[in-house]
Design a protein around this motif. Structure first.
Motif, PDB file in Angstrom:
ATOM      1  N   ARG A  68       0.805  -1.195   0.000  1.00  0.00           N
ATOM      2  CA  ARG A  68       0.000   0.000   0.000  1.00  0.00           C
ATOM      3  C   ARG A  68       0.853   1.266   0.000  1.00  0.00           C
ATOM      4  O   ARG A  68       0.490   2.257  -0.619  1.00  0.00           O
ATOM      5  CB  ARG A  68      -0.899  -0.017   1.228  1.00  0.00           C
ATOM      6  N   TYR A  69       1.980   1.260   0.715  1.00  0.00           N
ATOM      7  CA  TYR A  69       2.763   2.478   0.865  1.00  0.00           C
ATOM      8  C   TYR A  69       4.055   2.443   0.046  1.00  0.00           C
ATOM      9  O   TYR A  69       4.940   3.218   0.267  1.00  0.00           O
ATOM     10  CB  TYR A  69       3.099   2.709   2.339  1.00  0.00           C
ATOM     11  N   GLU A  70       4.141   1.521  -0.843  1.00  0.00           N
ATOM     12  CA  GLU A  70       5.369   1.327  -1.602  1.00  0.00           C
ATOM     13  C   GLU A  70       5.896   2.626  -2.206  1.00  0.00           C
ATOM     14  O   GLU A  70       7.076   2.912  -2.168  1.00  0.00           O
ATOM     15  CB  GLU A  70       5.127   0.330  -2.726  1.00  0.00           C
TER      16      GLU A  70
ATOM     17  N   PHE B 233       8.998  17.044   7.760  1.00  0.00           N
ATOM     18  CA  PHE B 233       8.942  17.061   6.303  1.00  0.00           C
ATOM     19  C   PHE B 233       7.538  16.711   5.812  1.00  0.00           C
ATOM     20  O   PHE B 233       6.921  15.753   6.271  1.00  0.00           O
ATOM     21  CB  PHE B 233       9.973  16.073   5.732  1.00  0.00           C
ATOM     22  N   ASP B 234       7.057  17.519   4.881  1.00  0.00           N
ATOM     23  CA  ASP B 234       5.716  17.349   4.364  1.00  0.00           C
ATOM     24  C   ASP B 234       5.648  16.139   3.440  1.00  0.00           C
ATOM     25  O   ASP B 234       6.186  16.166   2.333  1.00  0.00           O
ATOM     26  CB  ASP B 234       5.307  18.624   3.607  1.00  0.00           C
ATOM     27  N   ARG B 235       4.979  15.099   3.903  1.00  0.00           N
ATOM     28  CA  ARG B 235       4.958  13.863   3.119  1.00  0.00           C
ATOM     29  C   ARG B 235       4.151  14.008   1.834  1.00  0.00           C
ATOM     30  O   ARG B 235       4.244  13.168   0.946  1.00  0.00           O
ATOM     31  CB  ARG B 235       4.436  12.719   3.971  1.00  0.00           C
ATOM     32  N   GLU B 236       3.351  15.056   1.760  1.00  0.00           N
ATOM     33  CA  GLU B 236       2.587  15.250   0.525  1.00  0.00           C
ATOM     34  C   GLU B 236       3.507  15.476  -0.669  1.00  0.00           C
ATOM     35  O   GLU B 236       3.179  15.116  -1.789  1.00  0.00           O
ATOM     36  CB  GLU B 236       1.636  16.440   0.687  1.00  0.00           C
TER      37      GLU B 236
ATOM     38  N   ALA C  88       5.426  13.500  -5.750  1.00  0.00           N
ATOM     39  CA  ALA C  88       6.499  13.003  -6.614  1.00  0.00           C
ATOM     40  C   ALA C  88       6.166  11.606  -7.121  1.00  0.00           C
ATOM     41  O   ALA C  88       6.342  11.301  -8.305  1.00  0.00           O
ATOM     42  CB  ALA C  88       7.820  12.995  -5.842  1.00  0.00           C
ATOM     43  N   ALA C  89       5.662  10.766  -6.201  1.00  0.00           N
ATOM     44  CA  ALA C  89       5.326   9.397  -6.590  1.00  0.00           C
ATOM     45  C   ALA C  89       4.186   9.387  -7.602  1.00  0.00           C
ATOM     46  O   ALA C  89       4.206   8.637  -8.578  1.00  0.00           O
ATOM     47  CB  ALA C  89       4.955   8.588  -5.344  1.00  0.00           C
ATOM     48  N   THR C  90       3.185  10.253  -7.359  1.00  0.00           N
ATOM     49  CA  THR C  90       2.046  10.342  -8.276  1.00  0.00           C
ATOM     50  C   THR C  90       2.488  10.756  -9.667  1.00  0.00           C
ATOM     51  O   THR C  90       1.964  10.302 -10.675  1.00  0.00           O
ATOM     52  CB  THR C  90       1.026  11.389  -7.774  1.00  0.00           C
ATOM     53  N   LEU C  91       3.486  11.640  -9.706  1.00  0.00           N
ATOM     54  CA  LEU C  91       3.968  12.143 -10.994  1.00  0.00           C
ATOM     55  C   LEU C  91       4.918  11.164 -11.661  1.00  0.00           C
ATOM     56  O   LEU C  91       5.540  11.483 -12.671  1.00  0.00           O
ATOM     57  CB  LEU C  91       4.653  13.499 -10.804  1.00  0.00           C
TER      58      LEU C  91
ATOM     59  N   THR D 241      10.392   7.388  -9.318  1.00  0.00           N
ATOM     60  CA  THR D 241      10.679   6.179  -8.567  1.00  0.00           C
ATOM     61  C   THR D 241      11.046   6.597  -7.148  1.00  0.00           C
ATOM     62  O   THR D 241      11.301   7.771  -6.881  1.00  0.00           O
ATOM     63  CB  THR D 241      11.857   5.410  -9.169  1.00  0.00           C
ATOM     64  N   ARG D 242      11.076   5.634  -6.233  1.00  0.00           N
ATOM     65  CA  ARG D 242      11.397   5.953  -4.842  1.00  0.00           C
ATOM     66  C   ARG D 242      12.787   6.586  -4.763  1.00  0.00           C
ATOM     67  O   ARG D 242      13.009   7.540  -4.032  1.00  0.00           O
ATOM     68  CB  ARG D 242      11.337   4.678  -4.001  1.00  0.00           C
ATOM     69  N   ARG D 243      13.731   6.039  -5.543  1.00  0.00           N
ATOM     70  CA  ARG D 243      15.090   6.569  -5.530  1.00  0.00           C
ATOM     71  C   ARG D 243      15.113   8.034  -5.964  1.00  0.00           C
ATOM     72  O   ARG D 243      15.752   8.868  -5.337  1.00  0.00           O
ATOM     73  CB  ARG D 243      15.958   5.732  -6.471  1.00  0.00           C
ATOM     74  N   GLN D 244      14.360   8.345  -7.039  1.00  0.00           N
ATOM     75  CA  GLN D 244      14.299   9.735  -7.503  1.00  0.00           C
ATOM     76  C   GLN D 244      13.688  10.635  -6.434  1.00  0.00           C
ATOM     77  O   GLN D 244      14.161  11.744  -6.202  1.00  0.00           O
ATOM     78  CB  GLN D 244      13.469   9.827  -8.786  1.00  0.00           C
ATOM     79  N   THR D 245      12.623  10.163  -5.791  1.00  0.00           N
ATOM     80  CA  THR D 245      11.975  10.963  -4.747  1.00  0.00           C
ATOM     81  C   THR D 245      12.958  11.270  -3.620  1.00  0.00           C
ATOM     82  O   THR D 245      13.068  12.405  -3.166  1.00  0.00           O
ATOM     83  CB  THR D 245      10.761  10.209  -4.171  1.00  0.00           C
ATOM     84  N   VAL D 246      13.692  10.235  -3.199  1.00  0.00           N
ATOM     85  CA  VAL D 246      14.627  10.429  -2.085  1.00  0.00           C
ATOM     86  C   VAL D 246      15.738  11.392  -2.474  1.00  0.00           C
ATOM     87  O   VAL D 246      16.026  12.344  -1.733  1.00  0.00           O
ATOM     88  CB  VAL D 246      15.213   9.065  -1.640  1.00  0.00           C
ATOM     89  N   PHE D 247      16.328  11.183  -3.641  1.00  0.00           N
ATOM     90  CA  PHE D 247      17.508  11.978  -3.988  1.00  0.00           C
ATOM     91  C   PHE D 247      17.183  13.343  -4.582  1.00  0.00           C
ATOM     92  O   PHE D 247      17.989  14.244  -4.515  1.00  0.00           O
ATOM     93  CB  PHE D 247      18.419  11.187  -4.932  1.00  0.00           C
ATOM     94  N   ARG D 248      15.994  13.508  -5.157  1.00  0.00           N
ATOM     95  CA  ARG D 248      15.687  14.801  -5.780  1.00  0.00           C
ATOM     96  C   ARG D 248      14.678  15.626  -5.005  1.00  0.00           C
ATOM     97  O   ARG D 248      14.542  16.815  -5.252  1.00  0.00           O
ATOM     98  CB  ARG D 248      15.146  14.568  -7.198  1.00  0.00           C
ATOM     99  N   VAL D 249      13.920  14.986  -4.123  1.00  0.00           N
ATOM    100  CA  VAL D 249      12.904  15.744  -3.382  1.00  0.00           C
ATOM    101  C   VAL D 249      13.281  15.860  -1.902  1.00  0.00           C
ATOM    102  O   VAL D 249      13.316  16.954  -1.342  1.00  0.00           O
ATOM    103  CB  VAL D 249      11.510  15.084  -3.523  1.00  0.00           C
ATOM    104  N   ILE D 250      13.587  14.735  -1.279  1.00  0.00           N
ATOM    105  CA  ILE D 250      13.788  14.752   0.180  1.00  0.00           C
ATOM    106  C   ILE D 250      15.175  15.286   0.547  1.00  0.00           C
ATOM    107  O   ILE D 250      15.307  16.252   1.310  1.00  0.00           O
ATOM    108  CB  ILE D 250      13.573  13.347   0.772  1.00  0.00           C
TER     109      ILE D 250
END
Lengths: 298, 283
Positions: free
Chosen positions: A19-21, B171-174, B179-182, B185-194
């Motif tokens: 769900r949170y992947e 940190f605002d998880r939204e 980022a995920a909605t757009l 990938t998780r890696r991109q979110t971590v390295f480019r957003v967080i």
């Protein structure tokens, strides 16, 4: 537990694995990261701590108690307690006064004053001791005058107290200032308008509001005061039984290859650190709102 | 309101005690911190430029300053990497012992430096628990510059964790969800957003750890070996000069260290000012 923790799938219970992947890592990545973190902490924090107690009891429990009850060790313990008993209250009074002026009033130069209060934290402990040697030592600015009047500050207890006050200077103030700023002046104004005088307002309104932060600051101040090494090493002259604090006694024993005895005295200081951490954690957990939030768990 | 406030020293308030509280604060601050530091600066200024540079330019002094800086930079970098990792794990994941691990982070703040010093030396000495293992690999840690880096890593450990933790918690998880909605990938979110928004906090923690490491004395001198030109840190050189009653030498080196401390303080304030402008929160 915060809302965030509930959002994140825990390693233990994953009812809905996928769900949170999108906003968390895969289970494998999580486990690897946790493993690295735990390993790093074990290697860098737990192992040194364990080493202190292991080495302390290497010679057996009798040797341990002999090491911490021999006259020089007792003198060092007494001196450390004396120094902390003077330095901590001094910085406590200062911390409250500084926080009252800075947090409750608006005046020019406030941010400069706040920066200056934090200054001792960014000065090397060796320099903290050196400045007093330069002032009060035989070749110092006041040295000749002091020796003419038979007063000894450097290489004596007053110097150790001064150096300790220097290194623990900001602890209480920096705990109180953010909290008191956040609390504002409304409560105090209400008390004053109801006829309380200044002292009553402080004792019955302000103090109850800041007591946990105050205790917290005093605790950290005390731990540093009892454990300070560099500043005290420079100014004490390390006269056994006279100007030797516990950390200095540890150094002397260690350099004499009396390792078990050195670690026995060190274990008392380590115990102090553990007790400090335990109370600190308890205060943060129980009274998070009454402790300044700057940079800590909320 | 600000029109009149600019004109006077303090804004009016009904609360009492401003004069005595500020007066005591200034007297105490001056007596304990400002006058002693000023006296030291005055003393080093009294040496004259030629003498000052002769002391600071001495190869042994330069070697000590280089070592202090190099070891501190390395240790702070190690702490930056592991500090972010630790903060991440402590804030984002729950696992048995998480609360204990979080409490343990502050141990280097609470443990007296001399105790840390002898404990680390015992561990990393050639016959110590870790040292004998490393010795079989041909690696000597205690009594070498590597030992200094180990001690400074221990000392600086809490800084990055404690500056990054609150920012990560707030940190605002939204932003991550967006980022995920757009399609990131998780890696991109971590390295480019967080990570970019954690940068000011990481830099602040890095600078704090660096500042602390450069001045550190107690935990280092036991493990360092203290060989001139090789493993002799700057604060130790000050102590050595003092023990030789070479007050001029001690003061000149101390003045350089003080200048470094003040620059670090300035850098930290600049990072935080930049962070406030850029991200709306302190680093």
């Amino acid at each position: 537990m915060t809302v965030e923790n509930m959002l994140v799938p825990s390693a233990a219970g994953t009812a809905a694995p996928n769900r949170y992947e999108a906003t968390s890592e895969t289970r494998g990545v999580r486990i690897v990261l946790i493993a690295i973190a735990v390993l790093f902490l074990a290697l860098f924090l737990l192992l040194p701590l364990a080493a202190v107690f292991m080495e302390a009891f290497r010679g057996g429990i009798q040797a341990y108690f002999a090491a911490i009850t021999e006259p020089d060790a007792l003198a060092a313990i007494r001196l450390t307690l004396t120094v902390a008993a003077i330095a901590v209250p001094c910085n406590l009074i200062f911390g409250v006064a500084a926080a009252w002026a800075i947090a409750k009033f608006e005046f020019k130069g406030k941010s400069l004053l706040t920066t200056l209060i934090d200054l001792p934290f960014s000065v090397s402990p060796v320099i903290s001791g050196l400045v007093y040697v330069l002032l009060f030592g035989a070749q110092g600015y006041f040295g000749p005058w002091l020796s003419a009047h038979g007063i000894q500050i450097a290489f004596a207890v007053p110097g150790i107290v001064l150096a300790t006050i220097f290194v623990t200077f900001p602890f209480v103030a920096r705990e109180l200032i953010p909290l008191m700023q956040e609390q504002g002046t409304g409560d105090e104004e209400a008390a004053l308008s109801l006829g309380a005088n200044g002292w009553q307002t402080f004792l019955f309104v302000t103090l109850p509001n800041i007591k946990w932060a105050l205790l917290y600051g005093v605790l950290l101040c005390n731990a540093r005061a009892m454990g300070e090494f560099g500043a005290v090493a420079v100014i004490s002259g390390k006269i056994r039984g006279l100007t030797n604090t516990m950390p200095l006694h540890v150094e002397i024993l260690y350099n004499e290859y009396a390792f078990s005895a050195a670690f026995a005295v060190a274990s008392l200081l380590a115990l102090l650190a553990l007790v400090t951490l335990a109370i600190k954690t308890f205060l943060e957990w129980r009274f998070a709102d009454g402790i300044a939030a700057a940079g800590r768990s909320h | 309101m600000s029109g009149t406030a600019v004109m006077r020293f303090r804004q009016p308030s009904v609360l009492p005690g401003f004069g005595i509280a500020l007066g005591f604060t200034l007297v105490y601050l001056s007596g304990i911190v400002l006058i002693p530091l000023a006296a030291m600066i005055l003393k080093s200024a009294g040496l004259g430029w030629a003498e000052f540079w002769r002391i600071v330019g001495d190869p042994r002094t330069l070697a000590a300053i280089r070592l202090s800086f190099g070891a501190s930079l390395l240790a702070a970098s190690i702490n930056a990497v592991f500090g972010v990792l630790l903060a991440w794990v402590l804030v984002r994941y729950s696992f048995p012992g998480r609360r204990l691990a979080d409490a343990m982070i502050d141990l280097p703040f609470a443990l007296p430096t001399a105790v840390a010093g002898i404990a680390l030396t015992t561990l990393y000495a050639p016959n110590g628990w870790i040292g004998q293992f490393l010795a079989t690999l041909g690696l000597k840690v205690a009594y070498t510059p590597i030992g200094i880096v180990i001690a400074l890593t221990f000392i600086g450990l809490p800084f990055v964790v404690r500056t990054v933790e609150p920012v990560l918690r707030e940190f605002d998880r939204e932003a991550e969800e967006a980022a995920a909605t757009l399609g990131a990938t998780r890696r991109q979110t971590v390295f480019r957003v967080i990570l970019p928004s954690l940068l000011p906090a990481i830099l602040t923690g890095y600078a704090l750890a660096l500042a602390r490491s450069i001045g550190e004395y107690g935990s280092v001198i036991f493990i360092a070996g203290n060989i001139p030109y090789v493993s002799e840190i700057t604060p130790l050189l000050i102590v050595i000069r003092l023990e030789e009653f070479n007050y001029a030498g001690a003061t000149a080196i101390a003045a350089v260290m003080l200048a470094i401390s003040f620059s670090m303080l300035l850098i930290i304030n600049l990072i935080q000012a930049w962070s406030r402008r850029r991200f709306g929160h302190d680093g």
